[in-house]
Every structure is written in C-alpha cells, then in structure tokens.
Write a protein that holds these residues in place. Structure first.
Motif, PDB file in Angstrom:
ATOM      1  N   ILE A 159       0.830  -1.208   0.000  1.00 39.42           N
ATOM      2  CA  ILE A 159       0.000   0.000   0.000  1.00 39.42           C
ATOM      3  C   ILE A 159       0.862   1.255   0.000  1.00 39.42           C
ATOM      4  O   ILE A 159       0.521   2.263  -0.657  1.00 39.42           O
ATOM      5  CB  ILE A 159      -0.946  -0.015   1.224  1.00 39.42           C
ATOM      6  N   GLU A 160       1.975   1.208   0.663  1.00 39.78           N
ATOM      7  CA  GLU A 160       2.846   2.376   0.762  1.00 39.78           C
ATOM      8  C   GLU A 160       3.879   2.440  -0.364  1.00 39.78           C
ATOM      9  O   GLU A 160       4.692   3.359  -0.412  1.00 39.78           O
ATOM     10  CB  GLU A 160       3.557   2.361   2.118  1.00 39.78           C
ATOM     11  N   PHE A 215       1.421   1.010  -5.987  1.00 40.55           N
ATOM     12  CA  PHE A 215       0.110   0.665  -5.448  1.00 40.55           C
ATOM     13  C   PHE A 215      -1.029   1.068  -6.386  1.00 40.55           C
ATOM     14  O   PHE A 215      -1.965   0.291  -6.611  1.00 40.55           O
ATOM     15  CB  PHE A 215      -0.074   1.317  -4.076  1.00 40.55           C
ATOM     16  N   SER A 216      -0.969   2.267  -6.953  1.00 43.17           N
ATOM     17  CA  SER A 216      -2.047   2.717  -7.846  1.00 43.17           C
ATOM     18  C   SER A 216      -2.167   1.822  -9.073  1.00 43.17           C
ATOM     19  O   SER A 216      -3.281   1.533  -9.549  1.00 43.17           O
ATOM     20  CB  SER A 216      -1.807   4.176  -8.264  1.00 43.17           C
ATOM     21  N   LEU A 238      -3.963  -1.286  -8.086  1.00 41.97           N
ATOM     22  CA  LEU A 238      -5.400  -1.052  -7.942  1.00 41.97           C
ATOM     23  C   LEU A 238      -6.085  -1.022  -9.304  1.00 41.97           C
ATOM     24  O   LEU A 238      -7.227  -1.483  -9.437  1.00 41.97           O
ATOM     25  CB  LEU A 238      -5.646   0.266  -7.204  1.00 41.97           C
ATOM     26  N   PHE A 265      -7.148  -4.621   3.155  1.00 45.50           N
ATOM     27  CA  PHE A 265      -5.954  -3.782   3.142  1.00 45.50           C
ATOM     28  C   PHE A 265      -5.396  -3.704   4.558  1.00 45.50           C
ATOM     29  O   PHE A 265      -6.117  -3.343   5.502  1.00 45.50           O
ATOM     30  CB  PHE A 265      -6.293  -2.373   2.642  1.00 45.50           C
ATOM     31  N   VAL A 288      -1.733   5.030   4.815  1.00 47.70           N
ATOM     32  CA  VAL A 288      -2.801   5.457   3.901  1.00 47.70           C
ATOM     33  C   VAL A 288      -4.138   5.013   4.484  1.00 47.70           C
ATOM     34  O   VAL A 288      -4.331   3.826   4.772  1.00 47.70           O
ATOM     35  CB  VAL A 288      -2.606   4.851   2.493  1.00 47.70           C
ATOM     36  N   ILE A 305      -8.158   4.022   4.850  1.00 46.77           N
ATOM     37  CA  ILE A 305      -9.027   3.206   4.011  1.00 46.77           C
ATOM     38  C   ILE A 305      -9.881   4.070   3.090  1.00 46.77           C
ATOM     39  O   ILE A 305     -10.176   3.680   1.954  1.00 46.77           O
ATOM     40  CB  ILE A 305      -9.914   2.268   4.877  1.00 46.77           C
ATOM     41  N   ASP A 315      -8.888   6.908   1.732  1.00 48.27           N
ATOM     42  CA  ASP A 315      -7.997   7.289   0.635  1.00 48.27           C
ATOM     43  C   ASP A 315      -7.813   6.134  -0.341  1.00 48.27           C
ATOM     44  O   ASP A 315      -7.785   6.327  -1.559  1.00 48.27           O
ATOM     45  CB  ASP A 315      -6.640   7.735   1.182  1.00 48.27           C
ATOM     46  N   ILE A 316      -7.683   4.927   0.203  1.00 53.31           N
ATOM     47  CA  ILE A 316      -7.545   3.749  -0.664  1.00 53.31           C
ATOM     48  C   ILE A 316      -8.792   3.572  -1.523  1.00 53.31           C
ATOM     49  O   ILE A 316      -8.709   3.327  -2.732  1.00 53.31           O
ATOM     50  CB  ILE A 316      -7.294   2.495   0.193  1.00 53.31           C
ATOM     51  N   ARG A 353      -8.764   5.938  -4.336  1.00 58.14           N
ATOM     52  CA  ARG A 353      -7.849   5.554  -5.417  1.00 58.14           C
ATOM     53  C   ARG A 353      -8.414   4.382  -6.228  1.00 58.14           C
ATOM     54  O   ARG A 353      -8.214   4.302  -7.446  1.00 58.14           O
ATOM     55  CB  ARG A 353      -6.481   5.222  -4.831  1.00 58.14           C
ATOM     56  N   GLU A 399     -10.228  -2.463   6.088  1.00 57.34           N
ATOM     57  CA  GLU A 399      -8.904  -2.308   6.680  1.00 57.34           C
ATOM     58  C   GLU A 399      -8.775  -3.285   7.842  1.00 57.34           C
ATOM     59  O   GLU A 399      -9.680  -3.398   8.676  1.00 57.34           O
ATOM     60  CB  GLU A 399      -8.706  -0.879   7.184  1.00 57.34           C
TER      61      GLU A 399
END
Length: 431
Positions: A242-243, A247-248, A251, A274, A279, A281, A283-284, A287, A357
């Motif tokens: 995730i960090e 990551f993007s 996704l 996740f 970051v 949840i 924000d995730i 994205r 999360e």
C-alpha cells in the motif's frame, strides 16, 4: 418440447434437430473421434492456436464477451505449457513417460466427455472443450440456449481454420467433428440420467445444488467426474504494498478483475482486505474509485435485472448506515462498500466490491476454507508471501495470484489438472 433433447447445429451436427435419446449422437461421436485420436498432438495445438489468431481479427465476433482473452489463452506457447503440465511431456514427443527401470506409461483419451456448462460465463464451454480436446476426447456440451449464439459462431469459425504441415493440410473439422451442443431441461430426470450414462468422463460446472444433483446421477462404473463447484475469491494487500509507488497500478489491475464478467466468475474478487498503513481506508477507496473510472466503457456490460436490484439494495443499506461508507458511480457501473468487519462478504456481483482495513493480514487466514478459489495476494516481502501462500493452501485456497491475473485460466484450476483428469494412463512394460 420438454421431453426432447435439442441437438444444436454446429460441431458435428449439420442442422438443428430434436432427439429422444443420446444413443445416435454418441455413436456418431464415437466414430468421428478416431480421426482426432490419429491426429498428431502438435497439429491439434496448431489448429487451436491458428483459430485463436483468426477470431481476434474477425469483426463479426467482436461482441462475444471474453473473446480477446480466449485469443490470448489459445496462443501456441500457452497450449504447449498446458499440455506439458497435464501430460508430463512436450507435444510432438511420442516417447512414453518413464515410470521406473521396468515400466513406462502413455496417455489415451477417456472417450466421450459430457460437460454440464453453467450459463454465467459465455465462453466457459469453449475452455472446457479445449482441455478435453487436448486429451483427444469427443465432447457433448449441455448448454443454456442463450450461450449457443456465441459458441455456434466459434465452431463455425473453427471449421474454416486450416494449417499446412509438410505436404498435408489439416482442417479445424478434425476438432468440430467430435463436438456437439445440446439443451434439455435439467428437471427431466430421464434425460439427465441418460446423458450422465453416456459419459466416459463427466465435467460439472454449477451451484451447490446443481453439483449435488448431477453428481448423484447414475454413471458408468469407469467414468470419472470432475466438479467445478461454486467458489469465492478475494484480494489481500499488505502494508508495504500500500505504501509502495506501484500501489495505484495494482489497484487499476484489481479494478479490471472486479469488472470482468460482472463478478459472475468464481475468480471474481468480492472482498478486498488492506493492512493498516499510513494510507487511510477512505484514501484507498478513493484511489480504487479512480482506477474504476479509468477503465474503458466497453468493459462494463449491462447488468441483469436481479443483479441490478441487489446492487441498488446494497447501496441503500450502506447509505443509511452511519457506521459504514460507500462510493459509487452515478449509474450502476461500480460500487465500493467500506466497512471494518473481518469477514468475507456475501457476493452481490454487478461490480460491487467490499473494502476493509485490517490490523494484520494474518487475521484473514481463519476465513479461508475449501470454498475459496483465488486470492489476489500483494505482499512485497518474499518470505512473508511464501509463508502466506502455504497457509492459504493448507486451509483450502486453490490459487494465489496477483491483481490483474485473477481470471487467467491457468492449470491447475480448482486444485486440479483438468486435461490430465480427462485421459487414462496406460502402464507398459519395457522390453
């Protein structure tokens, strides 16, 4: 005509007809399969590979769902790999497989394979047929009439395929001449029983109820039964992933897995976990929303009325619950439901995914059982990933993939080497 078998046009059948039994059809296929048996294995692969190249260029086939993936799956390199892992040899190598200093073994087809094909994935029947064909079996596909329109077009195209090998020209008719598609009401016990008794091998796709009913039908004593029952798939992302800067991209690949087949496939993700990170949840989820929005409109097929209603009801529940959150498109393209329960959510389908999360991804492991098929596993540390894969496997999961690969029809599938199950292994003493 509920008391009749509808034998569809295409494959070995010149025109649509009704029949009272499978006896005549099985007799035709039994005669025709000698030509397939005598055909070199590598020629069968070359015919399927050439077919894969031609379907992607034919505009009349463009609207068949999943056609581009079928074309990729039929690449010669992929078919060779499937052959090798199932039959322990390379196509074109006629040498027996060595067992020990005194014994060898060869594989031969089981004979007639009867496939019960679920209607949720239009091209499922062709994938199943291809595995049977690699083992040189004849096939009868019991299909839902609504997917006939897709398979019929493909069989017509396969008939037209030709390849030259030396001075000999081979035609796709070698394959289509040992295939038939039929429809009849599953509730008709007599027809279901006689269909089952026609099989030297049974391949069953379907719900729990369908699998139980079909598996209990009378069958030949020597017949094997391969069951692809209902399965559940999900995804797991660890903190480091995730960090990470990738990551993007991951996704976006996950978004493709969510959208394909409207989540009707056993390999479709319904829940995504996740691990807690820097970051949030929300924000995730934002994205993931961007990733879904970036997909081309042609990937979003219309939803059936019942699934659309389920999506609407799920949205309403989340909008009315202050403890939960939701992101959704203005239409029914996609829905992201957010909650903190460590659970596998009941599938809604229709591109509706649940994101959660968790403090530690190890907390997910107790949820895994034999119902789990595919886990998209994004763990950066190799040692942690290897340990996690072994735990998933021990608890019952069949496949540990990565985002973007959940639907890749690999071997093994559901814990089985499908083509290898559709042949017999013959022991031969060495001279």
């Amino acid at each position: 005509m509920e008391d009749k078998i509808l034998i569809h046009e295409g494959g070995c059948v010149a025109e649509e007809r009704y029949a009272d039994s499978f006896e005549e059809l099985v007799g035709e296929l039994d005669v025709n399969r000698r030509m397939l048996f005598d055909c070199p294995d590598e020629i069968i692969i070359l015919l399927l590979a050439q077919f894969g190249k031609e379907i992607i260029k034919d505009r009349s086939l463009a609207l068949i769902p999943g056609l581009s993936y079928l074309s990729l799956w039929l690449r010669k390199e992929n078919l060779n790999a499937i052959y090798r892992v199932n039959f322990r040899n390379r196509p074109g190598i006629s040498d027996p497989v060595v067992v020990d200093s005194r014994t060898e073994m060869i594989h031969v087809p089981r004979g007639i394979v009867c496939h019960w094909i679920a209607g949720n994935i239009p091209l499922l029947g062709f994938f199943s047929l291809a595995l049977a064909t690699l083992g040189k079996n004849a096939s009868i596909l019991k299909i839902h009439p609504q997917i006939y329109k897709y398979l019929h077009l493909l069989f017509r195209k396969l008939e037209q395929v030709t390849i030259d090998a030396g001075e000999v020209q081979y035609s796709g008719k070698i394959i289509t001449s040992v295939v038939s598609m039929v429809s009849f009401p599953g509730k008709n016990e007599d027809l279901s029983r006689t269909f089952s008794l026609s099989a030297d091998c049974r391949v069953v796709y379907g719900s729990d109820e369908a699998v139980q009913v079909i598996s209990s039908l009378p069958h030949k004593v020597h017949a094997d039964t391969i069951v692809y029952g209902p399965k559940y798939s999900f995804a797991v992302f660890d903190r480091e992933t995730i960090e990470s800067p990738d990551f993007s991209l991951m996704l976006k690949r996950l978004a493709q897995d969510i959208v394909l087949y409207n989540q009707a496939a056993c390999s479709s993700p319904h829940t995504v976990f996740f691990e807690k990170s820097s970051v949030t949840i929300k924000d995730i989820a934002g994205r993931l929303k961007s990733a879904l929005q970036s997909l081309q409109d042609r990937m979003f097929y219309p939803l059936d009325e019942g699934i659309a209603l389920s999506v609407i009801n799920t949205r309403a529940r989340y909008l009315l619950d202050d403890a939960r959150d939701i992101l959704s498109s203005d239409d029914l393209k996609w829905t992201i439901c957010i909650n903190d329960m460590i659970s596998l959510e009941e599938p809604v389908q229709g591109r509706c995914v649940f994101v959660k999360e968790v403090p530690d991804i190890d907390l997910i492991l107790p949820l895994v059982n034999r119902k789990v098929q595919t886990v998209a596993l994004e763990i950066i540390d190799n040692a942690r990933r290897e340990r996690y894969v072994r735990e998933l496997a021990y608890r019952g999961a069949d496949r540990a993939m990565v985002a973007g690969m959940m639907h890749e029809y690999t071997q093994p599938w559901d814990g089985m080497l499908g083509a290898g199950r559709m042949v017999r292994w013959i022991a031969v003493a060495k001279k």
